[in-house]
Design a protein around this motif. Structure first.
Motif, short mmCIF file in Angstrom:
data_model
loop_
_atom_site.label_atom_id
_atom_site.label_comp_id
_atom_site.label_asym_id
_atom_site.label_seq_id
_atom_site.Cartn_x
_atom_site.Cartn_y
_atom_site.Cartn_z
N ILE A 46 0.84 -1.20 0.00
CA ILE A 46 0.00 0.00 0.00
C ILE A 46 0.87 1.24 0.00
O ILE A 46 0.62 2.19 -0.75
CB ILE A 46 -0.97 -0.02 1.20
N LYS A 47 1.92 1.24 0.80
CA LYS A 47 2.83 2.39 0.85
C LYS A 47 3.51 2.61 -0.50
O LYS A 47 3.62 3.74 -0.99
CB LYS A 47 3.88 2.18 1.95
N LYS A 48 3.96 1.52 -1.14
CA LYS A 48 4.61 1.64 -2.44
C LYS A 48 3.64 2.13 -3.49
O LYS A 48 3.96 3.03 -4.28
CB LYS A 48 5.22 0.31 -2.86
N PHE A 49 2.44 1.56 -3.56
CA PHE A 49 1.45 1.99 -4.55
C PHE A 49 1.08 3.45 -4.35
O PHE A 49 0.92 4.19 -5.32
CB PHE A 49 0.19 1.12 -4.48
N ALA A 50 0.96 3.89 -3.11
CA ALA A 50 0.66 5.29 -2.83
C ALA A 50 1.82 6.18 -3.29
O ALA A 50 1.61 7.22 -3.90
CB ALA A 50 0.36 5.50 -1.36
N GLY A 51 3.03 5.75 -3.00
CA GLY A 51 4.21 6.51 -3.42
C GLY A 51 4.36 6.59 -4.93
O GLY A 51 4.85 7.59 -5.46
N ASP A 52 3.92 5.55 -5.62
CA ASP A 52 3.98 5.52 -7.08
C ASP A 52 2.77 6.19 -7.73
O ASP A 52 2.69 6.26 -8.96
CB ASP A 52 4.07 4.08 -7.58
N GLY A 53 1.84 6.67 -6.91
CA GLY A 53 0.66 7.35 -7.44
C GLY A 53 -0.41 6.41 -7.97
O GLY A 53 -1.32 6.85 -8.68
N LEU A 54 -0.31 5.12 -7.63
CA LEU A 54 -1.28 4.14 -8.15
C LEU A 54 -2.52 4.01 -7.28
O LEU A 54 -3.51 3.41 -7.70
CB LEU A 54 -0.61 2.78 -8.32
N ILE A 55 -2.46 4.54 -6.07
CA ILE A 55 -3.62 4.61 -5.18
C ILE A 55 -3.52 5.93 -4.42
O ILE A 55 -2.46 6.55 -4.36
CB ILE A 55 -3.70 3.43 -4.18
N THR A 56 -4.63 6.34 -3.85
CA THR A 56 -4.66 7.51 -3.00
C THR A 56 -5.14 7.08 -1.63
O THR A 56 -6.16 6.42 -1.51
CB THR A 56 -5.62 8.58 -3.58
N LYS A 57 -4.35 7.41 -0.60
CA LYS A 57 -4.76 7.11 0.77
C LYS A 57 -5.41 8.35 1.36
O LYS A 57 -4.89 9.45 1.25
CB LYS A 57 -3.55 6.73 1.61
N LYS A 58 -6.56 8.16 1.95
CA LYS A 58 -7.28 9.24 2.64
C LYS A 58 -7.69 8.68 3.99
O LYS A 58 -8.66 7.93 4.08
CB LYS A 58 -8.49 9.68 1.82
N GLY A 59 -6.91 9.01 5.01
CA GLY A 59 -7.14 8.39 6.32
C GLY A 59 -6.89 6.90 6.21
O GLY A 59 -5.85 6.47 5.72
N ASN A 60 -7.87 6.11 6.60
CA ASN A 60 -7.74 4.66 6.50
C ASN A 60 -8.34 4.11 5.20
O ASN A 60 -8.36 2.91 5.00
CB ASN A 60 -8.43 3.98 7.69
N GLN A 61 -8.81 5.00 4.33
CA GLN A 61 -9.41 4.56 3.08
C GLN A 61 -8.37 4.54 1.96
O GLN A 61 -7.43 5.32 1.95
CB GLN A 61 -10.54 5.49 2.66
N ILE A 62 -8.59 3.65 1.02
CA ILE A 62 -7.79 3.59 -0.19
C ILE A 62 -8.72 3.95 -1.34
O ILE A 62 -9.75 3.31 -1.54
CB ILE A 62 -7.18 2.19 -0.42
N LEU A 63 -8.35 5.00 -2.06
CA LEU A 63 -9.15 5.45 -3.19
C LEU A 63 -8.40 5.17 -4.48
O LEU A 63 -7.18 5.36 -4.55
CB LEU A 63 -9.44 6.95 -3.07
N ILE A 64 -9.13 4.71 -5.49
CA ILE A 64 -8.53 4.41 -6.78
C ILE A 64 -9.40 5.04 -7.86
O ILE A 64 -10.56 4.67 -8.00
CB ILE A 64 -8.41 2.88 -7.02
N ASP A 65 -8.82 5.99 -8.61
CA ASP A 65 -9.58 6.60 -9.70
C ASP A 65 -9.34 5.78 -10.98
O ASP A 65 -8.58 4.79 -10.97
CB ASP A 65 -9.26 8.08 -9.87
#
Length: 62
Positions: free
Chosen positions: A23-42
């Motif tokens: 999750i940390k790597k995907f967020a760092g690579d811009g593949l997911i967005t973390k908002k609090g405890n939620q994972i958002l994917i556009d």
């Protein structure tokens, strides 16, 4: 996603630490967005994740 990290770990057979790192790597690579405890994917992020999965599946089959 409304799943907890532990739930994702249980469903995938991965340990909690691996899920958290992913999750940390995907967020760092811009593949997911973390908002609090939620994972958002556009849509754009979904397509990026899908590309990664397809590339990895191709390497397993060939």
């Amino acid at each position: 996603m409304n799943e907890s990290r532990q739930s994702i770990a249980d469903e995938t057979g991965l340990c909690l630490k691996s899920v958290s790192r992913g999750i940390k790597k995907f967020a760092g690579d811009g593949l997911i967005t973390k908002k609090g405890n939620q994972i958002l994917i556009d849509q754009e992020q979904y397509e990026g994740l899908r590309k990664i999965v397809n590339e990895n599946m191709d390497s397993f089959s060939g």
